[in-house]
Design a protein around this motif. Structure first.
Motif, PDB file in Angstrom:
ATOM      1  N   ARG A 126     -36.413 -15.001-108.141  1.00  0.00           N
ATOM      2  CA  ARG A 126     -36.454 -15.587-106.800  1.00  0.00           C
ATOM      3  C   ARG A 126     -35.334 -16.583-106.548  1.00  0.00           C
ATOM      4  NH1 ARG A 126     -41.384 -18.394-103.696  1.00  0.00           N
ATOM      5  NH2 ARG A 126     -40.560 -17.966-101.645  1.00  0.00           N
ATOM      6  N   PHE A 127     -34.123 -16.239-106.991  1.00  0.00           N
ATOM      7  CA  PHE A 127     -32.972 -17.046-106.610  1.00  0.00           C
ATOM      8  C   PHE A 127     -32.736 -16.851-105.121  1.00  0.00           C
ATOM      9  CE2 PHE A 127     -31.162 -16.532-111.145  1.00  0.00           C
ATOM     10  CZ  PHE A 127     -31.978 -17.555-111.561  1.00  0.00           C
ATOM     11  N   TYR A 128     -33.097 -15.673-104.642  1.00  0.00           N
ATOM     12  CA  TYR A 128     -33.082 -15.375-103.213  1.00  0.00           C
ATOM     13  C   TYR A 128     -34.395 -14.698-102.874  1.00  0.00           C
ATOM     14  CZ  TYR A 128     -28.029 -16.020-103.668  1.00  0.00           C
ATOM     15  OH  TYR A 128     -26.789 -16.525-103.931  1.00  0.00           O
ATOM     16  N   ASP A 129     -34.776 -14.799-101.618  1.00  0.00           N
ATOM     17  CA  ASP A 129     -35.987 -14.128-101.171  1.00  0.00           C
ATOM     18  C   ASP A 129     -35.635 -12.788-100.544  1.00  0.00           C
ATOM     19  OD1 ASP A 129     -38.319 -15.322-101.822  1.00  0.00           O
ATOM     20  OD2 ASP A 129     -38.294 -16.738-100.150  1.00  0.00           O
ATOM     21  N   VAL A 130     -36.504 -11.828-100.720  1.00  0.00           N
ATOM     22  CA  VAL A 130     -36.261 -10.525-100.100  1.00  0.00           C
ATOM     23  C   VAL A 130     -36.278 -10.696 -98.579  1.00  0.00           C
ATOM     24  CG1 VAL A 130     -37.235  -9.218-102.000  1.00  0.00           C
ATOM     25  CG2 VAL A 130     -38.712  -9.928-100.131  1.00  0.00           C
ATOM     26  N   THR A 131     -35.463  -9.890 -97.902  1.00  0.00           N
ATOM     27  CA  THR A 131     -35.450  -9.946 -96.434  1.00  0.00           C
ATOM     28  C   THR A 131     -36.550  -9.056 -95.882  1.00  0.00           C
ATOM     29  OG1 THR A 131     -33.059 -10.081 -96.716  1.00  0.00           O
ATOM     30  CG2 THR A 131     -33.867  -9.921 -94.465  1.00  0.00           C
ATOM     31  N   GLY A 132     -36.812  -7.981 -96.610  1.00  0.00           N
ATOM     32  CA  GLY A 132     -37.890  -7.084 -96.184  1.00  0.00           C
ATOM     33  C   GLY A 132     -38.526  -6.450 -97.406  1.00  0.00           C
ATOM     34  N   GLY A 133     -39.745  -5.991 -97.267  1.00  0.00           N
ATOM     35  CA  GLY A 133     -40.417  -5.346 -98.395  1.00  0.00           C
ATOM     36  C   GLY A 133     -41.049  -6.377 -99.319  1.00  0.00           C
ATOM     37  N   THR A 134     -41.495  -5.925-100.477  1.00  0.00           N
ATOM     38  CA  THR A 134     -42.194  -6.805-101.411  1.00  0.00           C
ATOM     39  C   THR A 134     -41.644  -6.612-102.814  1.00  0.00           C
ATOM     40  OG1 THR A 134     -44.103  -5.969-100.205  1.00  0.00           O
ATOM     41  CG2 THR A 134     -44.515  -7.655-101.854  1.00  0.00           C
ATOM     42  N   LEU A 135     -41.567  -7.700-103.502  1.00  0.00           N
ATOM     43  CA  LEU A 135     -41.165  -7.654-104.899  1.00  0.00           C
ATOM     44  C   LEU A 135     -42.282  -8.280-105.720  1.00  0.00           C
ATOM     45  CD1 LEU A 135     -39.302  -7.517-107.345  1.00  0.00           C
ATOM     46  CD2 LEU A 135     -38.080  -9.484-106.474  1.00  0.00           C
ATOM     47  N   LYS A 136     -42.786  -7.515-106.667  1.00  0.00           N
ATOM     48  CA  LYS A 136     -43.909  -8.010-107.462  1.00  0.00           C
ATOM     49  C   LYS A 136     -43.539  -8.106-108.925  1.00  0.00           C
ATOM     50  CE  LYS A 136     -47.568  -6.053-104.605  1.00  0.00           C
ATOM     51  NZ  LYS A 136     -48.462  -4.886-104.530  1.00  0.00           N
ATOM     52  N   VAL A 137     -44.022  -9.173-109.555  1.00  0.00           N
ATOM     53  CA  VAL A 137     -43.909  -9.317-110.999  1.00  0.00           C
ATOM     54  C   VAL A 137     -45.334  -9.441-111.516  1.00  0.00           C
ATOM     55  CG1 VAL A 137     -43.162 -10.872-112.848  1.00  0.00           C
ATOM     56  CG2 VAL A 137     -41.614 -10.347-110.966  1.00  0.00           C
ATOM     57  N   ASP A 138     -45.655  -8.738-112.548  1.00  0.00           N
ATOM     58  CA  ASP A 138     -47.041  -8.698-113.072  1.00  0.00           C
ATOM     59  C   ASP A 138     -48.023  -8.238-112.008  1.00  0.00           C
ATOM     60  OD1 ASP A 138     -45.927  -9.831-115.267  1.00  0.00           O
ATOM     61  OD2 ASP A 138     -47.035 -11.698-115.202  1.00  0.00           O
ATOM     62  N   GLY A 139     -47.558  -7.485-111.043  1.00  0.00           N
ATOM     63  CA  GLY A 139     -48.451  -7.031-109.987  1.00  0.00           C
ATOM     64  C   GLY A 139     -48.733  -8.075-108.919  1.00  0.00           C
ATOM     65  N   VAL A 140     -48.030  -9.218-108.962  1.00  0.00           N
ATOM     66  CA  VAL A 140     -48.252 -10.279-107.976  1.00  0.00           C
ATOM     67  C   VAL A 140     -46.944 -10.524-107.222  1.00  0.00           C
ATOM     68  CG1 VAL A 140     -48.901 -12.696-107.675  1.00  0.00           C
ATOM     69  CG2 VAL A 140     -49.933 -11.367-109.507  1.00  0.00           C
ATOM     70  N   ASP A 141     -47.037 -10.661-105.917  1.00  0.00           N
ATOM     71  CA  ASP A 141     -45.864 -10.960-105.107  1.00  0.00           C
ATOM     72  C   ASP A 141     -45.186 -12.219-105.646  1.00  0.00           C
ATOM     73  OD1 ASP A 141     -44.046 -11.659-103.126  1.00  0.00           O
ATOM     74  OD2 ASP A 141     -45.309 -10.824-101.532  1.00  0.00           O
ATOM     75  N   VAL A 142     -43.871 -12.165-105.855  1.00  0.00           N
ATOM     76  CA  VAL A 142     -43.185 -13.324-106.448  1.00  0.00           C
ATOM     77  C   VAL A 142     -43.321 -14.563-105.572  1.00  0.00           C
ATOM     78  CG1 VAL A 142     -41.482 -12.188-107.910  1.00  0.00           C
ATOM     79  CG2 VAL A 142     -40.967 -12.532-105.500  1.00  0.00           C
ATOM     80  N   ARG A 143     -43.578 -14.380-104.285  1.00  0.00           N
ATOM     81  CA  ARG A 143     -43.707 -15.540-103.403  1.00  0.00           C
ATOM     82  C   ARG A 143     -45.012 -16.296-103.634  1.00  0.00           C
ATOM     83  NH1 ARG A 143     -41.421 -12.082 -98.438  1.00  0.00           N
ATOM     84  NH2 ARG A 143     -42.594 -10.552 -99.614  1.00  0.00           N
ATOM     85  N   ARG A 144     -45.897 -15.694-104.438  1.00  0.00           N
ATOM     86  CA  ARG A 144     -47.164 -16.371-104.698  1.00  0.00           C
ATOM     87  C   ARG A 144     -47.181 -17.101-106.042  1.00  0.00           C
ATOM     88  NH1 ARG A 144     -52.236 -13.139-103.976  1.00  0.00           N
ATOM     89  NH2 ARG A 144     -52.967 -15.259-104.222  1.00  0.00           N
ATOM     90  N   PHE A 145     -46.081 -17.003-106.771  1.00  0.00           N
ATOM     91  CA  PHE A 145     -46.009 -17.693-108.060  1.00  0.00           C
ATOM     92  C   PHE A 145     -45.580 -19.135-107.881  1.00  0.00           C
ATOM     93  CE2 PHE A 145     -45.712 -13.509-110.002  1.00  0.00           C
ATOM     94  CZ  PHE A 145     -46.313 -13.711-111.220  1.00  0.00           C
ATOM     95  N   HIS A 146     -45.992 -19.968-108.796  1.00  0.00           N
ATOM     96  CA  HIS A 146     -45.386 -21.285-108.894  1.00  0.00           C
ATOM     97  C   HIS A 146     -44.021 -21.080-109.557  1.00  0.00           C
ATOM     98  CE1 HIS A 146     -44.701 -25.406-110.252  1.00  0.00           C
ATOM     99  NE2 HIS A 146     -45.439 -25.724-109.196  1.00  0.00           N
ATOM    100  N   PRO A 147     -42.972 -21.755-109.063  1.00  0.00           N
ATOM    101  CA  PRO A 147     -41.632 -21.490-109.612  1.00  0.00           C
ATOM    102  C   PRO A 147     -41.583 -21.597-111.126  1.00  0.00           C
ATOM    103  CG  PRO A 147     -41.679 -23.519-108.292  1.00  0.00           C
ATOM    104  CD  PRO A 147     -42.937 -22.764-108.009  1.00  0.00           C
ATOM    105  N   HIS A 148     -42.278 -22.577-111.650  1.00  0.00           N
ATOM    106  CA  HIS A 148     -42.243 -22.790-113.090  1.00  0.00           C
ATOM    107  C   HIS A 148     -42.851 -21.598-113.824  1.00  0.00           C
ATOM    108  CE1 HIS A 148     -43.654 -24.495-116.942  1.00  0.00           C
ATOM    109  NE2 HIS A 148     -42.457 -25.026-116.909  1.00  0.00           N
TER     110      HIS A 148
END
Ligand SMILES: Nc1ncnc2c1ncn2[C@@H]1O[C@H](COP(=O)(O)OP(=O)(O)O)[C@@H](O)[C@H]1O
Ligand SMILES: [Mg+2]
Length: 319
Positions: A126-148
């Motif tokens: 997440r150095f940049y955010d996607v403009t469209g669509g979804t990116l998931k890590v471990d099956g979770v949207d990266v925007r829902r993670f705590h940065p740490h």
């Protein structure tokens, strides 16, 4: 003047000495004033610059939602991801990228320069955010993670590796400050860096000159890889990190990586087709789009862009 005055008897030597002393004191003070003024000007410029840095607003918003890990660790999903640096649709650098990387897979990414390989992997931490669509890590949207939490999972060796002034040990430890000497050595062995480090006169305490002038390109890359491995990541991203390493050493690094971690998800960006040939699957990027996805054999059969790369590098007729 004073000399003549003393000769004529109109002046005393003491007066001249006193005069010179007072003048020196005055001129020193004047010099001090000009120096302080100079410092003020510099401080003003620095204040402006610091202010600019503080004024930058982070354009990715982090909501510190604690996510629940439901999916598999080390899995990465790109779902219809579009990205543009400017936010404008017509400047999209990545278009409709969809693929899934399963835990433990080693995935090669290949494509011409400017096709968006580095951009693609920079979206994952997440150095940049996607403009469209979804990116998931471990099956979770990266925007829902705590940065740490998100960044702790990921180790990335950037295309332009940066070493700091300090010893080799400190530079590797930078990836994980709690790492002990044995862990550092293990990481260095995996990255095929142990041999040349221990050959250096002071071993792991050898100082690295400014931006690593006293090491070769390939050696710097291997120190950077060791720095990433010492973090024990779940996802390892190597952005063209073996470009300056000879093919035989590269093979050894890849073999070591395979043995090192069964569950490690590894993304390998490369220019050389031989670097990605034996990965579990290969993503071929062309002008921001996925031009092909599959194993080496599958792509060689079906993907035109891959065939072209193969022909230009291996030089054999494919069809
Ligand atoms: N920070 C940036 N700001 C704006 N455009 C960028 C930036 N980084 C890369 N680009 C553009 O994005 C495209 C893809 O770049 P990149 O992902 O670095 O390609 P690759 O790693 O495949 O060589 C290029 O056209 C480049 O000009
Ligand atoms: Mg790149």
């Amino acid at each position: 003047m004073g000399g003549f005055g003393v000769n004529n008897g109109t002046m005393q030597v003491g007066h001249i000495i006193a005069f010179i002393n007072y003048m020196t004191q005055i001129s020193t003070s004047l010099m001090m004033i000009s120096m302080v003024f100079n410092m003020f000007v510099r401080a003003r410029a620095s204040t402006f610059r610091i202010g600019e840095v503080f004024a930058v607003e982070e354009n990715t918003s982090w909501n510190s939602l604690k996510h629940e890990v439901t999916g598999e660790r080390g899995r990465i999903d790109f779902e219809n991801v579009t990205f543009s640096y400017t936010g404008q649709v017509q400047d999209a650098v990545l278009k409709n990228i969809t693929f899934t990387i399963y835990p433990g897979e080693t995935v090669g990414i290949i494509g011409s320069t400017g096709s968006g390989k580095s951009t693609l992997v920079n979206l994952i931490p997440r150095f940049y955010d996607v403009t469209g669509g979804t990116l998931k890590v471990d099956g979770v949207d990266v925007r829902r993670f705590h940065p740490h939490d998100l960044r702790e999972k990921i180790a990335i060796v950037p295309q332009k590796n940066i070493l700091f002034t300090g010893s080799v040990r400190e530079n590797i430890q930078w990836g994980n400050e709690r790492a002990g000497m044995d862990e550092i050595e293990q990481a260095a062995r995996l990255a095929e860096a142990h041999d040349f480090i221990s050959d250096a006169p002071e071993g792991y305490d050898t100082m690295i000159g400014q931006s690593g002038v006293n090491f070769s390109g390939g050696q710097k890359q291997r120190i950077s890889i060791a720095r990433a491995l010492v973090r024990h990541p779940e996802i390892l991203i190597l952005d063209d990190s073996t470009s300056a390493v000879d093919v035989a050493t590269e093979m050894r690094i890849k073999a070591a990586l395979k043995k090192y971690a069964k569950g490690l998800t590894c993304l390998l960006i490369a220019q050389r087709i031989t670097s990605v040939m034996d990965t579990d699957k290969i993503i071929v990027l062309d002008e921001g789009e996925v031009a092909g996805l599959g194993t080496h054999e599958e792509l060689l059969e079906k993907c035109r862009v891959y065939q072209e790369i193969y022909q230009s590098q291996i030089g054999k007729e494919v069809l």
